[in-house]
Design a protein around this motif. Structure first.
Motif, PDB file in Angstrom:
ATOM      1  N   ASP A   1     -17.118  62.411 112.722  1.00  0.00           N
ATOM      2  CA  ASP A   1     -17.432  63.400 113.759  1.00  0.00           C
ATOM      3  C   ASP A   1     -16.902  64.803 113.851  1.00  0.00           C
ATOM      4  OD1 ASP A   1     -18.674  60.905 115.231  1.00  0.00           O
ATOM      5  OD2 ASP A   1     -16.826  60.319 115.665  1.00  0.00           O
ATOM      6  N   ALA A   2     -15.795  64.755 113.410  1.00  0.00           N
ATOM      7  CA  ALA A   2     -15.002  66.162 113.414  1.00  0.00           C
ATOM      8  C   ALA A   2     -15.553  67.068 112.227  1.00  0.00           C
ATOM      9  CB  ALA A   2     -13.604  66.093 113.554  1.00  0.00           C
ATOM     10  N   MET A   3     -16.092  66.158 111.242  1.00  0.00           N
ATOM     11  CA  MET A   3     -16.308  67.124 110.045  1.00  0.00           C
ATOM     12  C   MET A   3     -17.713  67.021 109.774  1.00  0.00           C
ATOM     13  SD  MET A   3     -13.298  67.708 108.545  1.00  0.00           S
ATOM     14  CE  MET A   3     -12.375  67.948 109.917  1.00  0.00           C
ATOM     15  N   ALA A   4     -18.491  67.108 111.070  1.00  0.00           N
ATOM     16  CA  ALA A   4     -19.945  66.925 110.467  1.00  0.00           C
ATOM     17  C   ALA A   4     -20.540  68.248 110.191  1.00  0.00           C
ATOM     18  CB  ALA A   4     -20.590  66.446 112.012  1.00  0.00           C
ATOM     19  N   ALA A   5     -19.784  69.454 110.594  1.00  0.00           N
ATOM     20  CA  ALA A   5     -20.369  70.888 110.234  1.00  0.00           C
ATOM     21  C   ALA A   5     -20.122  70.976 109.095  1.00  0.00           C
ATOM     22  CB  ALA A   5     -19.697  71.881 111.249  1.00  0.00           C
ATOM     23  N   ARG A   6     -21.005  72.098 108.351  1.00  0.00           N
ATOM     24  CA  ARG A   6     -20.625  72.674 107.073  1.00  0.00           C
ATOM     25  C   ARG A   6     -19.367  73.380 107.153  1.00  0.00           C
ATOM     26  NH1 ARG A   6     -24.876  73.055 103.110  1.00  0.00           N
ATOM     27  NH2 ARG A   6     -26.541  72.004 104.628  1.00  0.00           N
ATOM     28  N   GLU A   7     -18.745  73.643 105.961  1.00  0.00           N
ATOM     29  CA  GLU A   7     -17.475  74.571 106.214  1.00  0.00           C
ATOM     30  C   GLU A   7     -16.296  73.771 106.791  1.00  0.00           C
ATOM     31  OE1 GLU A   7     -16.807  77.100 103.976  1.00  0.00           O
ATOM     32  OE2 GLU A   7     -18.662  76.511 103.281  1.00  0.00           O
ATOM     33  N   SER A   8     -16.424  72.638 107.556  1.00  0.00           N
ATOM     34  CA  SER A   8     -15.169  71.970 108.374  1.00  0.00           C
ATOM     35  C   SER A   8     -14.337  71.627 107.562  1.00  0.00           C
ATOM     36  CB  SER A   8     -15.586  71.016 109.363  1.00  0.00           C
ATOM     37  OG  SER A   8     -16.476  69.869 108.389  1.00  0.00           O
ATOM     38  N   HIS A   9     -14.527  70.962 106.468  1.00  0.00           N
ATOM     39  CA  HIS A   9     -13.386  70.550 105.677  1.00  0.00           C
ATOM     40  C   HIS A   9     -12.571  71.945 105.029  1.00  0.00           C
ATOM     41  CE1 HIS A   9     -15.551  66.902 104.547  1.00  0.00           C
ATOM     42  NE2 HIS A   9     -14.417  66.458 104.222  1.00  0.00           N
ATOM     43  N   ARG A  10     -13.163  72.999 104.679  1.00  0.00           N
ATOM     44  CA  ARG A  10     -12.501  74.241 104.143  1.00  0.00           C
ATOM     45  C   ARG A  10     -11.530  74.654 105.473  1.00  0.00           C
ATOM     46  NH1 ARG A  10     -11.628  77.017  99.668  1.00  0.00           N
ATOM     47  NH2 ARG A  10     -13.556  76.228  99.008  1.00  0.00           N
ATOM     48  N   ARG A  11     -12.112  74.551 106.837  1.00  0.00           N
ATOM     49  CA  ARG A  11     -11.284  75.337 107.798  1.00  0.00           C
ATOM     50  C   ARG A  11     -10.204  74.488 108.128  1.00  0.00           C
ATOM     51  NH1 ARG A  11     -16.274  76.742 110.592  1.00  0.00           N
ATOM     52  NH2 ARG A  11     -16.559  74.458 111.312  1.00  0.00           N
ATOM     53  N   LEU A  12     -10.252  73.050 107.956  1.00  0.00           N
ATOM     54  CA  LEU A  12      -9.305  71.973 108.247  1.00  0.00           C
ATOM     55  C   LEU A  12      -8.188  72.325 107.039  1.00  0.00           C
ATOM     56  CD1 LEU A  12      -8.232  69.805 110.329  1.00  0.00           C
ATOM     57  CD2 LEU A  12      -8.969  68.279 108.250  1.00  0.00           C
ATOM     58  N   TYR A  13      -8.599  72.126 106.185  1.00  0.00           N
ATOM     59  CA  TYR A  13      -7.641  72.456 104.792  1.00  0.00           C
ATOM     60  C   TYR A  13      -7.009  73.551 104.976  1.00  0.00           C
ATOM     61  CZ  TYR A  13      -6.265  73.084 100.044  1.00  0.00           C
ATOM     62  OH  TYR A  13      -5.451  73.449  99.065  1.00  0.00           O
TER      63      TYR A  13
ATOM     64  N   ALA B   1      -6.001  75.348 107.890  1.00  0.00           N
ATOM     65  CA  ALA B   1      -5.079  75.143 109.031  1.00  0.00           C
ATOM     66  C   ALA B   1      -4.038  74.462 108.325  1.00  0.00           C
ATOM     67  CB  ALA B   1      -6.140  74.516 110.162  1.00  0.00           C
ATOM     68  N   MET B   2      -4.339  73.402 107.659  1.00  0.00           N
ATOM     69  CA  MET B   2      -3.121  72.655 107.283  1.00  0.00           C
ATOM     70  C   MET B   2      -2.284  73.382 106.262  1.00  0.00           C
ATOM     71  SD  MET B   2      -3.205  69.479 108.603  1.00  0.00           S
ATOM     72  CE  MET B   2      -1.983  68.539 107.646  1.00  0.00           C
ATOM     73  N   THR B   3      -2.819  73.879 105.364  1.00  0.00           N
ATOM     74  CA  THR B   3      -1.841  74.668 104.412  1.00  0.00           C
ATOM     75  C   THR B   3      -1.292  75.631 105.130  1.00  0.00           C
ATOM     76  OG1 THR B   3      -3.938  75.640 103.662  1.00  0.00           O
ATOM     77  CG2 THR B   3      -3.002  74.133 102.080  1.00  0.00           C
ATOM     78  N   SER B   4      -1.742  76.414 106.095  1.00  0.00           N
ATOM     79  CA  SER B   4      -1.040  77.562 106.854  1.00  0.00           C
ATOM     80  C   SER B   4      -0.024  76.996 107.951  1.00  0.00           C
ATOM     81  CB  SER B   4      -2.206  78.554 107.102  1.00  0.00           C
ATOM     82  OG  SER B   4      -3.060  78.226 108.027  1.00  0.00           O
TER      83      SER B   4
ATOM     84  N   LEU C   1      -0.973  67.720 100.334  1.00  0.00           N
ATOM     85  CA  LEU C   1      -0.505  68.719 101.161  1.00  0.00           C
ATOM     86  C   LEU C   1       1.233  68.474 101.201  1.00  0.00           C
ATOM     87  CD1 LEU C   1      -2.996  67.920 104.043  1.00  0.00           C
ATOM     88  CD2 LEU C   1      -2.987  70.166 102.840  1.00  0.00           C
ATOM     89  N   PRO C   2       1.708  69.488 100.550  1.00  0.00           N
ATOM     90  CA  PRO C   2       3.127  69.146 100.011  1.00  0.00           C
ATOM     91  C   PRO C   2       4.079  69.397 101.530  1.00  0.00           C
ATOM     92  CG  PRO C   2       2.269  71.097  99.112  1.00  0.00           C
ATOM     93  CD  PRO C   2       1.165  70.540  99.803  1.00  0.00           C
ATOM     94  N   GLN C   3       3.427  69.825 102.508  1.00  0.00           N
ATOM     95  CA  GLN C   3       4.442  69.783 103.658  1.00  0.00           C
ATOM     96  C   GLN C   3       4.302  68.442 104.630  1.00  0.00           C
ATOM     97  OE1 GLN C   3       6.492  72.227 104.298  1.00  0.00           O
ATOM     98  NE2 GLN C   3       5.305  73.369 102.525  1.00  0.00           N
TER      99      GLN C   3
END
Ligand code: ADP
Ligand code: ZN
Length: 656
Positions: free
Chosen positions: A443-455, A457-460, A478-480
């Motif tokens: 559901d949360a990943m339905a939009a294009r580019e949502s993976h990139r945005r989440l990733y 947000a996680m790395t930063s 994700l090392p953190q």
């Protein structure tokens, strides 16, 4: 001249057509043509060109669609073998491997990013030993299959990159398959950093135009490294040196509609045609592949340690029966898990919470009459989704408002029972006000580019806790992340499926593998009501062998794959009685066709979800050592078609 043409229809045989004189000798196998078919005009695929035909009065072809063969000889061979192995037609396989709306001639380059190539790290001694074996196999130009069993974070992906580089050095290409949900920016970036413009992507999120371009580039040989999902195994590369299946145990490698092929089997067939190497990589090999490795059909190679001697995360199992006994009600987060989560958040580390169920609640039930809200078109409960404030059917995707009262008795207010990722997310906001939570599910990943945005947000470090379904278990590096909490290990364990234990072991191992990949060690807590189950015990000890021993003993005892092979037949239709009768008659006919051969026949019985989209489904299962005699018996009954007494019959070889 005569062209034999197959169509995207459930009819296996080819049809002969006259090639119009005016076209000259320009028609070749692998081209698409427009042909008259009954009253229709259909696009077909030329499979043979001959001087004569046994049929008189042939109709001429109408139009040639391609100037040169669109389908390579290797692909033609693969289509033939796939159709045979999975009881479907070549036309169906061709239609599956070609992108819709294909324009091969216009092939502007696919967008690409990083051109400055990254230099590879020095391999560890374990990696180097495995790589030597891979390289020798590639150099031999003979088909080889390896099962690479490597714990999470042991550097499998690095080996894939090396093997592909080796293939390129030999003037050949490489295909790396990943499960759909592991097709993340992180995976793509790693390949792009290493191979720059050689990389071409192939997955379901590409637009039709991008697919057309990708096809053109692969066929022209301008890009020779394919990273993609299942159907990339058919990629039109001219010469393939290696075929890699990352997370080879993942069920998304089996297509769940016709043609119902498994990418692993197609990869093996392709390797035989091209003298290529197949590498099946996983931290949790499928029982099927490990069995083959035990029988020495595949060569087993292992990476037993994480890179830089990082320890495997410490895994503890929490017995939720205790929490239930103390509180007299089921709790979502045990005290131990809450505390561990709080510690991680307070020390600025990241955490992942895993629950393999999306939505807010499992079922909406009326406390007055007990009725559970079901989908009208599918015999399954609807799942409440709080974000959309609607009930949603996970089978047909139909949605309905929750409503104020129970539609069955019109009295009670519906009560939401059971957990989903949305509910976990809202509970976290309640328990830890102010923390930043992200959710990762379909559901949360339905939009294009949502993976990139989440990733990003996680790395930063903008996100403290990531809540998700099996999507979080695959491929994230994700090392953190130091803490992983499994809300319930039981969602997959209690499914009525003989692979439930295997799936549970896979999921737990994979999701635990997300913890402690960086400097700081990882910790994993697993909540369950079945703490002694062998799949949970083995996962908590990182002990694949122990899991496999228990599992294979069970499969042997019950005569299940990989010890025996299965074919599942599903009889479908709109009317319950018609389907039931057809299924029973089909069973009797099959029994006769089987005669005294050693084939078990189970059923017929209604499917676990007996109705989907108003289609009633009955199922029967054939079991035997080999597939061929089972297919023979099926063909003896169904003939060339996949219909029986007016009902469509789905044939699924090696169902998952
Ligand atoms: P796996 O695919 O088995 O989970 P990866 O290939 O993702 O493991 O490796 C885990 C991490 O270790 C990655 O960040 C990767 O870049 C790094 N890595 C892999 N091999 C080496 C190596 N030989 N030296 C240093 N770092 C490595
Ligand atoms: Zn439905």
């Amino acid at each position: 001249m005569i062209a034999e043409v197959v169509f995207h229809l459930p009819i296996s045989r080819g049809f002969d057509y006259l090639i119009p004189e005016a076209w000259g000798v320009s028609v070749q196998p692998g081209m698409r043509v427009l042909a008259p078919f009954g009253a229709r005009r259909l696009v077909g695929y030329v499979v043979d060109v001959r001087a004569s035909s046994r049929i008189r009065h042939l109709k001429p072809l109408l139009r040639r669609i391609d100037d040169e063969p669109l389908i390579t000889p290797v692909q033609q061979g693969l289509a033939q073998q796939t159709a045979q192995a999975y009881a479907c037609t070549r036309g169906e396989v061709y239609a599956n491997m070609l992108p819709a709306a294909l324009r091969v001639r216009s092939s502007p380059p696919q967008e690409s990013t990083a051109p400055e190539h990254e230099s590879p790290p020095t391999l560890t001694s374990q990696q180097a030993a495995v790589f030597d074996a891979f390289r020798a196999a590639i150099v031999s130009r003979r088909p080889h299959t390896f099962l690479l069993h490597g714990v999470t974070g042991s550097g499998k992906t690095e080996l894939y990159l090396r093997v592909i580089a080796e293939a390129l050095a030999q003037g050949r290409g490489g295909i790396c398959l990943v499960p759909e949900i592991a097709m993340t920016p992180q995976t793509i970036d790693r390949f792009r950093r290493r191979f720059g413009d050689e990389v071409v992507l192939w997955h379901s999120r590409l637009t039709a135009r991008q697919r057309g371009e990708a096809w053109g580039a692969m066929k022209a040989g301008s890009r020779r490294v394919v990273v993609g999902t299942r159907s990339a195994v058919f990629a039109p590369l001219a010469a393939v040196g290696c075929l890699i299946l990352d997370e080879e145990h993942d069920p998304s490698y089996k297509q769940d509609q016709t043609p119902r092929y498994h990418a692993r089997d197609v990869a093996l067939a392709r390797a035989r045609l091209e003298g290529a190497v197949v590498i099946l990589g996983s931290a949790t090999p499928s029982v099927e592949s490990y069995y083959e490795a035990q029988r020495r059909t595949y060569r087993l190679v292992c990476l037993t340690e994480r890179i830089n001697q990082r320890p495997m995360p410490k895994v503890e199992v929490i017995d939720m029966r205790d929490a239930l006994a103390h509180r007299h009600r089921a709790v979502m987060l045990s005290d131990r898990l809450s505390l561990a989560l709080r510690r991680a958040v307070e020390s600025q580390e990241q955490a992942i919470l895993f629950l393999n169920r999306r939505g807010f609640a499992r079922v909406a039930q009326c406390p007055a009459c007990g009725a559970v809200r079901q989908c009208h078109a599918c015999s399954t409960p609807m799942i409440y989704h709080a974000t959309r404030q609607q009930l949603l059917c996970h089978y047909c995707n139909r949605s309905e408002p929750l409503g104020d009262t129970c539609p069955s008795c019109d009295r009670g207010y519906l009560r939401l029972r059971g957990l989903g990722t949305e509910r976990v997310e809202s509970e976290l906001h309640r328990l830890f006000p102010g923390i930043s939570v992200a959710r990762m599910d379909t559901d949360a990943m339905a939009a294009r580019e949502s993976h990139r945005r989440l990733y990003d947000a996680m790395t930063s470090q903008q996100v403290g806790v990531l809540v998700g379904t099996q999507m979080v278990a695959k491929g994230l590096d994700l090392p953190q992340v130091t803490f992983v909490g499994v809300i319930s290990a039981d969602t997959s364990l209690n499914l009525p499926d003989f692979r439930a234990g295997e799936h549970t072991f896979d999921l737990l191992t994979q999701v635990a593998g997300r913890a402690g990949r960086g400097e700081r060690p990882g910790r994993v807590l697993i909540q369950t009501y079945c703490p002694t189950h062998y799949a949970i015990q083995a996962a908590s000890h990182h002990d694949y062998e122990a899991f496999y021993r228990a599992e294979i003993a069970m499969r042997q005892r019950l005569g299940l794959p990989p010890c025996l092979r299965l074919i599942e037949l599903t009889v479908q239709g709109r009317k319950a009685e018609t389907v039931e009768r057809a299924a029973e008659t089909l069973t009797r006919a099959l029994k006769q066709a089987i005669g005294r051969r050693r084939i078990h026949l189970l059923g017929p019985a209604p499917h676990r979800v007996a109705m989907v989209r108003k289609t009633i489904r009955w199922r029967l299962v054939l079991k035997a050592r080999r597939v061929a005699p089972m297919l023979e018996a099926i063909r003896a009954v169904l003939g060339e078609t996949r219909h029986f007494h007016g009902c469509p019959v789905v044939i699924d070889v090696d169902p998952l």
